[in-house]
Every structure is written in C-alpha cells, then in structure tokens.
Write an enzyme that holds these catalytic residues in place. Sequence first.
Site, PDB file in Angstrom:
ATOM      1  N   GLY A 414      37.698  32.218  35.736  1.00 15.05           N
ATOM      2  CA  GLY A 414      38.851  31.447  36.163  1.00 15.05           C
ATOM      3  C   GLY A 414      39.613  32.085  37.306  1.00 15.05           C
ATOM      4  N   SER A 415      40.918  31.818  37.335  1.00 17.10           N
ATOM      5  CA  SER A 415      41.757  32.174  38.482  1.00 17.10           C
ATOM      6  C   SER A 415      41.914  33.666  38.718  1.00 17.10           C
ATOM      7  CB  SER A 415      43.147  31.548  38.312  1.00 17.10           C
ATOM      8  OG  SER A 415      43.048  30.144  38.232  1.00 17.10           O
ATOM      9  N   ALA A 416      41.454  34.494  37.792  1.00 16.60           N
ATOM     10  CA  ALA A 416      41.551  35.941  37.992  1.00 16.60           C
ATOM     11  C   ALA A 416      40.789  36.393  39.231  1.00 16.60           C
ATOM     12  CB  ALA A 416      41.039  36.675  36.757  1.00 16.60           C
ATOM     13  N   LYS A 418      40.880  34.951  42.142  1.00 16.34           N
ATOM     14  CA  LYS A 418      41.479  34.393  43.358  1.00 16.34           C
ATOM     15  C   LYS A 418      41.877  35.455  44.380  1.00 16.34           C
ATOM     16  CE  LYS A 418      42.943  29.986  41.359  1.00 16.34           C
ATOM     17  NZ  LYS A 418      44.057  29.147  40.867  1.00 16.34           N
TER      18      LYS A 418
END
Length: 704
Positions: A414-416, A418
């Site tokens: 997921g967004s980790a 980014k």
Amino acid sequence: MTEIGREPKKKSKGNRAIRMNLFFLAVFVLFTALIFKLGVVQIVEGEQHEEDAEKSNAKTAYYPAPRGKMYDRNQKVAVDNQSVPEIVYVSTSSTKTEDKIKTAKRLASFIHIDTEFLKERDLRDYWIAAHPKKAAALLKESESNLKGDQAYKLQIERVPDQELKAIQQDDEEMETAAIYTRFSSGNAYEPQIVKAMNPNKSNSNGKNGALLDEKKNSSQRPKNDLTYDEISIVSEHLEELPGIDIVNDWTRKYPYDKTLYSVFGGVTTPDQGLLSDRKDFYLTRGYANNDRVGKSYLEYQYEEYLNSHKEKVEYVEDNKGNVVSQKTIDKGSRGYDLQLSFDMELQAKVEKIIEEEVRNSRARGNYMLDRAFAVMMDPNNGDILSMAGKKIDLKTNKIEDYAIGAFTTQYEMGSAVKGATVLAGYQDGIPHYKYYIDAPMLLGTNLIKKSYTNMGTINELTALQKSSNVYMFNVAMHIAGVTYKPHGSLPADQNDLLKMRNYYSQFGLGVKTGIDLPQESAGMQTTPKTVGGLILDLAIGQYDTYTPLQMAQYISVIANGGYRVQPRIVTSIHKPGKKDQLGKAIEHRKPKVLNKINNSESDLKQVQTGMKLVTSSGTAKNTFTEDVSGKTGTAETFYYGTNRNWWGKKTYNLTFVGYYPSKKPKVAFSVVVPSVDDDDKINKIIAKRAIHAYAELEKKHSKK
C-alpha cells in the site's frame, strides 16, 4: 736358473696374504658398523620405531564437540550448548557380526529403547545376523558360489514372514534389533549413538534449553530418553559390553526460549546426519555420515564456522585387530562463535508487543488476521536490531514464532511505498513542489481511480502527509510519458512497467536485500499481457509485493541519505572464549553499501520533510511520543491464507515504515499486518510501542 725361477712364487704368496688381511679387515669394519647401527636402532631409536609400528596399526575415532555459540550485540548468549549424557557404541576392525548381536542382547537387558524407527529391512538384517545358520540355509546349493552381495540380497528376500512376525511380537527382541541397528549404522571406529538423554524432559517447567537436573527425574520417557538409572546400571557393566561407552554429547540451548527460534535455525539429529543434497560436500570436508549439521537459516548459513573441531581418540590394534590401547590425542574444541546484530532484549519486547496486539485486533473482530511482522534495523550499517514475526494457528489459537516470514513472505504494502514513488518522480524529471489536482481520474468508459477523499491542489509534501493516490498516479503517468485526459486511454506498456520497477529496485523493492540468510524472497512481480492502469496500482503499492525486510531496507535509504545498505545479522566471528564471553575475533563483517539512489540531497530532504508531516499532522498524527518520521500504508487485497473457506474475501494489509529520530536516525523500521479491516490501527500501535521500547532500552544502555 732354478733359483731365479722360484722368486715370483714368493711374491704371489705375499700378495695373497695382504689381500686376505684386507678382506678380513673390511669384514670386521662392516660387522662393526652393522652392530653399531643395530645398537642405534634398538637403543637410540627404539621408542620411535615402536611408535611408528603402533601407528601403522592405529585407528582414530572422532567424538563430537559442541557447536559454536551465538551472542547478541550486547554479548549476551542467544544460542548456547548443554552437555547431554549418551550411550555410544564403537566397533573395531575385528568386531564380528556375532559380537554385535551378543552385545546388543546384553545391553537390551539393561536399557529400554524406542523401536518405532525400525523398518522391515532392519528386521530382516537383524534376523540374518542373529541366525547365521538358518540364513545360510536360505540359499540353494547352486547359489553357494555367488558373491557376498548377491547372496545376501537373496537371503534378505527369503527371510520367512513368520520369523519377522515372531520378532515383532517379542518386545525384548525388538529392542535388541533396534540396538543392533544402531550398532550397524556406521563404519568401524565411528561412534554410533544408541540412546541419549533428552534435556527438555529433565525439568518440571518444560522450558526449552533448561539445564539437566543432577538427580533422577521421573518425567523422562524411558524408551525415548536415556535415564540416570540406565546410565548407572550400564556403567556398572561396561566390562560385559565391549564397544559400549558413556560419553557427554551436546544439544542446543536457548536462554531466551522461543525468541527468534525460527531465524536461528535447526541442527540435524544423529539419525538424520548429513543433509542429503550436500552429503558429498560434507564428506569431502571430513564429516561423518551421522554428524549433525545446520539444516536451516543461521545454523545452515554459518555451518563452516559453527561446526566443531572433534575430539580424537586413537585406538591401537595388534595384528589380529584387537585393541591393545587407546588414548585421547586431541581433546577437540567447540566451533567458532558468532556475534549477531540482534538486541535480544529488544527482540523479546517487540515479539511480545506483536503477540499482544494480534490478539487484541482479533478480539476487535479481525478474524482473518493470522500474522504480523516488525523489522528494526540500523539504517547506517545494516544491523538488524530486531526481526519479529508471529503467526497464529487459527484452529488452536496458539501463536508461534514466524520471524522468518519477514524475509520469506511478501505482501502488497500500500501507500507505505509512496516515498519511493515521489523520489522516482524526481529522477524522472518532476520538479519539487509540482502541484496536481487531487480529484477522481476517469479512465476509459468506467474506470475511476481516486484517493480516499478529494484533496484539491496538492504537492509532494501534502501528498505524503495525507497519502494522496492521485499525486502518485500522475507520477506514474509522467514516467510512462502519458498525459491524463478524462475518459482517455492509458497506453502504458511493459517498458514503462520495467522502468518503474527499476526505479524501485534502487531502494531494494523487488530485489533481494542481500541479508546473510538462505531462502530470502525478492517479492513477487508478474508480467501482465496489458499494463494500462496497473502501472497506477504499482505507484501506490497495490500491485507488486514486497517482504517486510525489503520495506525496512527501503525506508533506511531515505533515513540515511540515499544509500542502500545490505542488512546483516552476523557482525563478527570469534574463537571460543571463556564461559559466556566472546573470544578473539577472526573475522569482522564490514557494512556494505549496495548502491546509491540517483537522487540529490535536496530530493531526499524534501521526502524526509513529507514523512515528518505524516507523523506530526498527517495520517499518523498523535501516534508517537518519540520524534518519528514515516509513512502509513493500506493495501486493498483479498484473503488467500490458510483457511480456504475465506479465500477471495476482501481484506486489507496495514503497514507502516519509519525511522527514529527524524534527524540523524539510529533505527529504521517496518510494520506489516496482513488481513485486517482498513479502519484498524494495529500497524500504528505496533510501530508506536516498538519505537518506545527501543527508546527506553537506549536510555537504559546509556546509563551503564
């Protein structure tokens, strides 16, 4: 004339006398030299020649010495050894089959032994050994001239079934067969373990690794585990048991119980011996078939260092093969010790945190949650300070160590990820403070790609702070050379996908970290026929999968200023020292920089600023009491775990990556919790508690 003719005869006789004298003188000198030489051989060199003669009839047996220990970074013993009494058997060159049978029967009258390991072939071998005349009668007269192996093969096939049944119905004979099988497991002068004490059955609390009690213990199982009563009675009758001895062997002991148990790895038993796929490798290096070797993880990876230098006992035989003397010629020594990067106190605390929070989260209704991970490493030198993983058995509700899952299993993060996406955008030419409108993106006729909320005008800092998907989508399209048009197509192809993956690989995402452990996973990357919108999913951590260790390495790159450092567990290798102390180092494993990312210092400072915004005013605000920077992550996925009834159910992976303190970080970390609800906060709670535990231990160590 006559007088003159006699003169030559007188000269001839004189010459003959001289020659005879010279001859006798030479003989005398030779005999004198021979006598002198014999004197030298018998008197001066006698002992040496006697030793040489003995050596020509000397055989060597090798007895086990303990493996090397493992110490944590604070020189606390993490993996130890403890002495284990055992009965061993050593055959000689003159030992006959009937000798083994006789000793086996006598020993069976003193001890009990487990017989479950016996196979039908073992019973056939035993019957032939115990009944040589009956076995000979199994061959026809025409087969009497067959070679030994050929004849024995026929005898094995022809052992009557009723004879095998008779053995199986007689408990005492079954035990004799088991002992004989143990005796016959190796070559002459190769000690065979008949029965050993089980240290884990010798104390009331049942903890793995506790020391053996010095008194008898009734909790030991008599057939599987050697008892003190058996040691006593066998010791009293050793003269009746040729080849039998009682020696001290070793077994592994774990002072921190099951902490990091899976990462330490296992060692084979004497029955298992050498690993089948590396047998030739070990044999050429002097190992015996029944030697114990590391079979997994650290024990396997560092076998050449941990393996001991065995005790050597020399047996001298006479011309008939009988042993006339024995002596220890080398006491042996344990293997080299390893100093590890782990802080065992921190490791134990983090494992407890994970176990507690997994149970708490399941109590909140996250019934599919069955594992969680946390990796903490020094971003500057790659030391793994803690690598914790726990897995719960959904049937029994028991939680087991699963630290190996931190580098062998992979998940959508997921967004980790980014932070890596923003830095990839910088490398591809996107300037700092580039603004995009965070609103739903319409692709094709019905595909909508958006953030969890409309954020309006954003740049990379607010994109990290609030976890904007749309900003990352724009980065991916920039890398693919695509301009967004509402309801337009997204013609990204394999080359664009490869380009993004190459950017990520600079951080360690999608490639192996290089940790000094076997079986590391590089994560999972698929090759779709059509890329299209999948490149957008990749940009927000919803496509490729990574390991928790890869995530820790990735955030370390951001923490240390752009260097991908190889994670390490073993920091140095040492000679055996005094009790519970490291000896002299024979090797130091220096930190290794694998690569530097293609970003400037200002690029990294910009992303570091964004990650500080996450914890101060963003998706992780009010989480930490310490000065932490990081990034939250939520990946929408589907369950494909151990319970097939739930396969395909929608769920989420919750993640967190970060470092502490924000300036000059000392520790970088990742937290990965698969299969939970998206509104659960278990990832943040574990991260908060783990960093707090680290900070408290840091204070504790600084006071010493």
